[in-house]
Design a protein around this motif. Structure first.
Motif, PDB file in Angstrom:
ATOM      1  N   UNK A   1       8.615 -36.078  37.460  1.00 47.78           N
ATOM      2  CA  UNK A   1       7.482 -36.877  37.263  1.00 47.78           C
ATOM      3  C   UNK A   1       7.727 -38.146  36.922  1.00 47.78           C
ATOM      4  N   UNK A   2       7.085 -39.035  37.853  1.00 47.63           N
ATOM      5  CA  UNK A   2       7.084 -40.523  37.734  1.00 47.63           C
ATOM      6  C   UNK A   2       6.573 -40.995  36.520  1.00 47.63           C
TER       7      UNK A   2
ATOM      8  N   UNK B   1       0.849 -30.965  29.971  1.00 50.69           N
ATOM      9  CA  UNK B   1       1.928 -30.064  30.398  1.00 50.69           C
ATOM     10  C   UNK B   1       3.348 -30.648  30.643  1.00 50.69           C
ATOM     11  N   UNK B   2       3.348 -32.178  30.629  1.00 53.44           N
ATOM     12  CA  UNK B   2       4.583 -32.591  31.009  1.00 53.44           C
ATOM     13  C   UNK B   2       5.345 -32.906  29.680  1.00 53.44           C
TER      14      UNK B   2
ATOM     15  N   UNK C   1       4.356 -34.588   7.006  1.00 52.65           N
ATOM     16  CA  UNK C   1       3.128 -33.964   7.781  1.00 52.65           C
ATOM     17  C   UNK C   1       3.403 -34.398   9.524  1.00 52.65           C
ATOM     18  N   UNK C   2       4.330 -35.173   9.484  1.00 51.97           N
ATOM     19  CA  UNK C   2       4.528 -35.502  10.892  1.00 51.97           C
ATOM     20  C   UNK C   2       5.100 -34.430  11.887  1.00 51.97           C
ATOM     21  N   UNK C   3       4.741 -34.407  13.188  1.00 54.63           N
ATOM     22  CA  UNK C   3       4.966 -33.492  14.137  1.00 54.63           C
ATOM     23  C   UNK C   3       5.198 -34.107  15.424  1.00 54.63           C
ATOM     24  N   UNK C   4       5.820 -33.482  16.302  1.00 54.72           N
ATOM     25  CA  UNK C   4       5.761 -34.160  17.850  1.00 54.72           C
ATOM     26  C   UNK C   4       4.462 -33.800  18.776  1.00 54.72           C
ATOM     27  N   UNK C   5       3.558 -32.878  17.856  1.00 56.85           N
ATOM     28  CA  UNK C   5       2.403 -32.799  18.556  1.00 56.85           C
ATOM     29  C   UNK C   5       1.418 -33.639  18.019  1.00 56.85           C
TER      30      UNK C   5
END
Lengths: 88, 141, 141, 88
Positions: free
Chosen positions: C132-133, C41-42, B20-24
């Motif tokens: 971006x810092x 967005x980064x 279920x893991x996701x980078x979001x």
């Protein structure tokens, strides 16, 4: 029951009901239109399930049957006897 | 995505939470149901799980659909349930839910376990040490 | 028992949930905090965690004490937090709580994560792709 | 401040405060009795922490200081500057 108004269905048993019925699966002839209570009576009497009668639910084709409406049963429907759940 | 399974194999908490893991997602909530080793003074030696598999998988799917309508922020859901023999202390159930923030994942996990116990056609039989006959259990309403 | 740790090593969900498991417990609730890969967005390329270790471990212990007074049925509690660099998708936090029945474990896990975010002296810096810092983050109140 | 009423303490910096102070740790002389606000003033002015002044807490020996009572400071106490938390 006359054959044009009766169909053959599979009955599936689980847990305690499987032990009382002595089998996992059976076939039975039932009317095409039948109340929940009548179907429950036929099944409990045929398969020796009286001790569980007040504790089981019936499912048709993997959906718990509504008890308030008349059931429509078709050839090869799967009727399952569902004793009290204990999953998790 | 929904990951739903009934299996005779040992459950891997690591593998199921990775499903279920996701980078979001910033949060994964996991529930592990294990088997206690005693009941009313009797020593439980093993558990046995039986499922009406086709109907149980439908029930799991219905639970997922309900979760997704209640908590649209939920990303992944995994429901893995053992069938067959389960030793004491082994997991019989692993539920994992992910979401961007922790609220939906935590709430959905608790709801999932409650719903599963109430609606999934799965049965447990406890086997005891000594002369006691095995008993089919019953979840509280 | 309380298992409290700050570590630079990867966290094993399996090992941490086993720490709190016990044959008297039917339920283990686990929360996994992972690192999202984007912020406004980064693209986040990595996270960096810093802790005031002595004080953070005291804060973890205080949280455990509070949980045990609120939910006496809680058996084991584990709080593992990463420090140093953490890649996206890796767990920065794993909390695991066990109890005989599921209610206390589930409630205590949610409470533990809330309390930890509000009271443990741990800081996260996000590093972004491009110009971006890096930014020290701040938990919502 | 006179030496009999002053003690040397360690000051610890974390996260943004470490960057502004340019160090992780320093020592400073402070009075043995001092209000929270005075101690916060000394530390923010000495270590260049004005931009964070309204966002930091002070801890003494790993406990967040109460802001309403006068602090008693002892030799070798550890004063920590705690910027907004972001653990978890």
């Amino acid at each position: 029951m006359e054959s044009e108004h009766a169909v053959t269905v599979k009955v599936l048993f689980f847990a305690q009901s499987k032990e009382l019925a002595g089998t996992r699966e059976a076939t039975i002839q039932v009317p095409t239109r039948i109340s929940y209570k009548e179907l429950l009576n036929i099944i409990t009497e045929t398969y020796n399930l009286q001790p569980l009668r007040n504790n089981i639910l019936l499912a048709k084709n993997e959906e718990v049957c509504e008890q308030s409406v008349e059931l429509e049963i078709k050839q090869e429907d799967r009727i399952a006897v569902i004793p009290p759940l204990s999953g998790g | 995505m929904d990951h739903l399974k009934l299996t005779e194999d040992k459950l891997s908490v690591e593998a199921i939470s990775e499903l279920v893991g996701d980078s979001s997602c910033g949060a994964i909530s996991v529930f592990i149901g294990t088997t206690r080793d005693n009941f009313e003074g009797k020593k439980v030696v093993k558990l046995e799980y039986e499922a009406y598999e086709a109907m149980a998988l439908k029930a799991f799917k219905d639970i997922c659909n309900e979760i997704r309508s209640k908590w649209p922020a939920v990303h992944g859901i995994a429901i893995y349930h053992r069938v067959g023999e389960v030793e004491c202390r082994e997991a019989s159930l692993v539920v994992a839910v992910s979401s961007a923030h922790r609220g939906p994942a935590l709430a959905a996990t608790a709801h999932c376990v409650d719903s599963l116990k109430a609606s999934a056609p799965v049965w447990k039989r406890e086997h005891y040490a000594g002369e006691h006959a095995p008993v089919w259990k019953e979840n509280p309403e």
